[in-house]
Design a protein around this motif. Structure first.
Motif, PDB file in Angstrom:
ATOM      1  N   PRO A 168      20.542  45.277  61.085  1.00  0.00           N
ATOM      2  CA  PRO A 168      21.583  44.369  60.617  1.00  0.00           C
ATOM      3  C   PRO A 168      22.641  45.101  59.790  1.00  0.00           C
ATOM      4  CG  PRO A 168      19.520  43.972  59.448  1.00  0.00           C
ATOM      5  CD  PRO A 168      19.224  44.964  60.522  1.00  0.00           C
ATOM      6  N   PRO A 169      23.909  44.730  59.947  1.00  0.00           N
ATOM      7  CA  PRO A 169      24.988  45.413  59.221  1.00  0.00           C
ATOM      8  C   PRO A 169      24.834  45.378  57.705  1.00  0.00           C
ATOM      9  CG  PRO A 169      25.898  44.023  60.940  1.00  0.00           C
ATOM     10  CD  PRO A 169      24.428  43.714  60.866  1.00  0.00           C
ATOM     11  N   GLU A 170      24.195  44.326  57.188  1.00  0.00           N
ATOM     12  CA  GLU A 170      24.048  44.231  55.734  1.00  0.00           C
ATOM     13  C   GLU A 170      23.011  45.215  55.193  1.00  0.00           C
ATOM     14  OE1 GLU A 170      21.638  41.054  57.762  1.00  0.00           O
ATOM     15  OE2 GLU A 170      23.716  41.683  57.886  1.00  0.00           O
ATOM     16  N   ALA A 171      22.233  45.843  56.062  1.00  0.00           N
ATOM     17  CA  ALA A 171      21.269  46.868  55.644  1.00  0.00           C
ATOM     18  C   ALA A 171      21.991  48.213  55.609  1.00  0.00           C
ATOM     19  CB  ALA A 171      20.081  46.897  56.599  1.00  0.00           C
ATOM     20  N   HIS A 172      22.662  48.480  54.492  1.00  0.00           N
ATOM     21  CA  HIS A 172      23.415  49.732  54.383  1.00  0.00           C
ATOM     22  C   HIS A 172      23.283  50.381  53.016  1.00  0.00           C
ATOM     23  CE1 HIS A 172      26.532  47.681  52.072  1.00  0.00           C
ATOM     24  NE2 HIS A 172      26.459  46.709  52.948  1.00  0.00           N
ATOM     25  N   GLY A 173      22.318  49.928  52.243  1.00  0.00           N
ATOM     26  CA  GLY A 173      22.107  50.516  50.923  1.00  0.00           C
ATOM     27  C   GLY A 173      21.196  51.731  50.985  1.00  0.00           C
ATOM     28  N   PRO A 174      21.154  52.483  49.893  1.00  0.00           N
ATOM     29  CA  PRO A 174      20.312  53.684  49.861  1.00  0.00           C
ATOM     30  C   PRO A 174      18.858  53.400  50.232  1.00  0.00           C
ATOM     31  CG  PRO A 174      21.660  53.555  47.882  1.00  0.00           C
ATOM     32  CD  PRO A 174      21.869  52.276  48.629  1.00  0.00           C
ATOM     33  N   GLU A 175      18.316  52.282  49.757  1.00  0.00           N
ATOM     34  CA  GLU A 175      16.918  51.959  50.046  1.00  0.00           C
ATOM     35  C   GLU A 175      16.674  51.772  51.545  1.00  0.00           C
ATOM     36  OE1 GLU A 175      19.265  48.322  49.457  1.00  0.00           O
ATOM     37  OE2 GLU A 175      19.003  50.057  48.178  1.00  0.00           O
ATOM     38  N   ASP A 176      17.669  51.231  52.247  1.00  0.00           N
ATOM     39  CA  ASP A 176      17.527  51.057  53.698  1.00  0.00           C
ATOM     40  C   ASP A 176      17.450  52.415  54.400  1.00  0.00           C
ATOM     41  OD1 ASP A 176      17.756  48.108  53.843  1.00  0.00           O
ATOM     42  OD2 ASP A 176      19.774  48.483  53.077  1.00  0.00           O
ATOM     43  N   ILE A 210      16.576  55.284  52.968  1.00  0.00           N
ATOM     44  CA  ILE A 210      15.369  55.988  52.546  1.00  0.00           C
ATOM     45  C   ILE A 210      14.224  55.659  53.501  1.00  0.00           C
ATOM     46  CG2 ILE A 210      13.586  56.108  50.751  1.00  0.00           C
ATOM     47  CD1 ILE A 210      15.910  55.735  48.707  1.00  0.00           C
ATOM     48  N   ASP A 211      14.039  54.361  53.766  1.00  0.00           N
ATOM     49  CA  ASP A 211      12.970  53.946  54.687  1.00  0.00           C
ATOM     50  C   ASP A 211      13.197  54.499  56.095  1.00  0.00           C
ATOM     51  OD1 ASP A 211      11.742  52.572  52.639  1.00  0.00           O
ATOM     52  OD2 ASP A 211      12.500  50.606  53.258  1.00  0.00           O
ATOM     53  N   LEU A 212      14.447  54.541  56.519  1.00  0.00           N
ATOM     54  CA  LEU A 212      14.781  55.058  57.849  1.00  0.00           C
ATOM     55  C   LEU A 212      14.510  56.561  57.954  1.00  0.00           C
ATOM     56  CD1 LEU A 212      16.312  54.585  60.662  1.00  0.00           C
ATOM     57  CD2 LEU A 212      18.336  55.382  59.418  1.00  0.00           C
ATOM     58  N   LEU A 213      14.912  57.296  56.929  1.00  0.00           N
ATOM     59  CA  LEU A 213      14.873  58.766  56.986  1.00  0.00           C
ATOM     60  C   LEU A 213      13.555  59.387  56.521  1.00  0.00           C
ATOM     61  CD1 LEU A 213      18.471  59.495  55.648  1.00  0.00           C
ATOM     62  CD2 LEU A 213      17.720  59.380  58.033  1.00  0.00           C
ATOM     63  N   ALA A 214      12.768  58.680  55.737  1.00  0.00           N
ATOM     64  CA  ALA A 214      11.536  59.262  55.186  1.00  0.00           C
ATOM     65  C   ALA A 214      10.633  59.889  56.250  1.00  0.00           C
ATOM     66  CB  ALA A 214      10.771  58.224  54.369  1.00  0.00           C
ATOM     67  N   PRO A 215      10.407  59.241  57.404  1.00  0.00           N
ATOM     68  CA  PRO A 215       9.545  59.869  58.414  1.00  0.00           C
ATOM     69  C   PRO A 215      10.110  61.181  58.976  1.00  0.00           C
ATOM     70  CG  PRO A 215       9.848  57.528  58.898  1.00  0.00           C
ATOM     71  CD  PRO A 215      10.794  57.882  57.793  1.00  0.00           C
ATOM     72  N   MET A 216      11.421  61.395  58.834  1.00  0.00           N
ATOM     73  CA  MET A 216      12.049  62.630  59.338  1.00  0.00           C
ATOM     74  C   MET A 216      11.863  63.789  58.374  1.00  0.00           C
ATOM     75  SD  MET A 216      15.641  61.095  60.709  1.00  0.00           S
ATOM     76  CE  MET A 216      15.674  59.437  61.360  1.00  0.00           C
ATOM     77  N   ARG A 217      11.460  63.513  57.135  1.00  0.00           N
ATOM     78  CA  ARG A 217      11.282  64.521  56.092  1.00  0.00           C
ATOM     79  C   ARG A 217      12.484  65.464  55.978  1.00  0.00           C
ATOM     80  NH1 ARG A 217       5.897  67.092  57.792  1.00  0.00           N
ATOM     81  NH2 ARG A 217       6.871  66.784  59.800  1.00  0.00           N
ATOM     82  N   PRO A 218      13.678  64.899  55.722  1.00  0.00           N
ATOM     83  CA  PRO A 218      14.872  65.753  55.658  1.00  0.00           C
ATOM     84  C   PRO A 218      14.837  66.709  54.478  1.00  0.00           C
ATOM     85  CG  PRO A 218      15.387  63.553  54.860  1.00  0.00           C
ATOM     86  CD  PRO A 218      13.976  63.505  55.404  1.00  0.00           C
ATOM     87  N   GLY A 219      15.467  67.853  54.673  1.00  0.00           N
ATOM     88  CA  GLY A 219      15.624  68.819  53.591  1.00  0.00           C
ATOM     89  C   GLY A 219      16.919  68.611  52.837  1.00  0.00           C
ATOM     90  N   ALA A 220      17.881  67.931  53.478  1.00  0.00           N
ATOM     91  CA  ALA A 220      19.174  67.668  52.843  1.00  0.00           C
ATOM     92  C   ALA A 220      19.839  66.474  53.512  1.00  0.00           C
ATOM     93  CB  ALA A 220      20.079  68.889  52.950  1.00  0.00           C
ATOM     94  N   LEU A 221      20.608  65.739  52.722  1.00  0.00           N
ATOM     95  CA  LEU A 221      21.508  64.710  53.237  1.00  0.00           C
ATOM     96  C   LEU A 221      22.911  65.186  52.908  1.00  0.00           C
ATOM     97  CD1 LEU A 221      19.823  61.359  52.056  1.00  0.00           C
ATOM     98  CD2 LEU A 221      19.379  62.694  54.120  1.00  0.00           C
ATOM     99  N   ALA A 222      23.801  65.124  53.875  1.00  0.00           N
ATOM    100  CA  ALA A 222      25.164  65.617  53.678  1.00  0.00           C
ATOM    101  C   ALA A 222      26.165  64.476  53.791  1.00  0.00           C
ATOM    102  CB  ALA A 222      25.488  66.707  54.692  1.00  0.00           C
ATOM    103  N   HIS A 223      27.244  64.601  53.036  1.00  0.00           N
ATOM    104  CA  HIS A 223      28.349  63.644  53.104  1.00  0.00           C
ATOM    105  C   HIS A 223      29.634  64.362  52.724  1.00  0.00           C
ATOM    106  CE1 HIS A 223      27.111  63.530  48.861  1.00  0.00           C
ATOM    107  NE2 HIS A 223      28.378  63.309  48.618  1.00  0.00           N
ATOM    108  N   THR A 224      30.760  63.707  52.988  1.00  0.00           N
ATOM    109  CA  THR A 224      32.044  64.303  52.646  1.00  0.00           C
ATOM    110  C   THR A 224      32.461  63.897  51.239  1.00  0.00           C
ATOM    111  OG1 THR A 224      33.203  62.449  53.682  1.00  0.00           O
ATOM    112  CG2 THR A 224      32.910  64.433  55.020  1.00  0.00           C
TER     113      THR A 224
END
Length: 154
Positions: free
Chosen positions: A90-98, A100-114
């Motif tokens: 859903p479009p309203e799911a765009h906060g950091p917590e959303d 975090i749950d999405l990315l946690a299984p990927m075990r990222p080493g870094a998140l990048a942004h501009t």
């Protein structure tokens, strides 16, 4: 629990990736330079492409210009990209917590942004909670899909 889901187009099984999420509606030199500079930092680059309903809700009924599957295919073809997934939910799911749950299984080493990203604070908070680095890279001046669309440039 987040309602966001990662639908893999080009899986990357390596943990410790650098993750970038965005729309990538019209791939332009700003995107290529940004993604290349993320990859040059040494971690495999994984890109999350926001799905069509999410983009439409955020940017209006005329967007995206290209469907998510095609945007993901173009990104997967870039030499610097190791994996691509489509972010659906859903479009309203765009906060950091959303994310975090999405990315946690990927075990990222870094998140990048501009630099100048209005969600930078949330992205850095999410990175900290994921045990990942938060990378802020310079935006390429004068290069954006919105500018291209509004100027009628092709």
């Amino acid at each position: 629990m987040s309602s966001l889901e990662a639908v893999w187009v080009q899986p990357c099984e390596q943990p410790g990736t650098a993750v970038v999420t965005g729309v990538f509606d019209i791939l332009h030199v700003g995107h290529v330079r940004y993604l290349s500079s993320v990859a040059e930092r040494g971690l495999p680059l994984v890109v999350g492409v926001e799905d069509d309903p999410r983009v439409r809700a955020w940017k209006g009924p005329s967007r995206p210009l290209n469907p998510a599957a095609e945007r993901a295919e173009v990104l997967a073809a870039l030499r610097c990209v190791s994996g691509v997934f489509i972010v659906s939910g859903p479009p309203e799911a765009h906060g950091p917590e959303d994310y975090i749950d999405l990315l946690a299984p990927m075990r990222p080493g870094a998140l990048a942004h501009t630099a100048g990203d209005p969600h930078a604070g949330g992205r850095c908070a999410a990175a900290a909670l994921l045990g990942a680095q938060c990378w802020e890279l310079e935006m390429i001046p004068g290069r954006s899909t919105t500018r291209i669309v509004n100027a009628g440039l092709g």
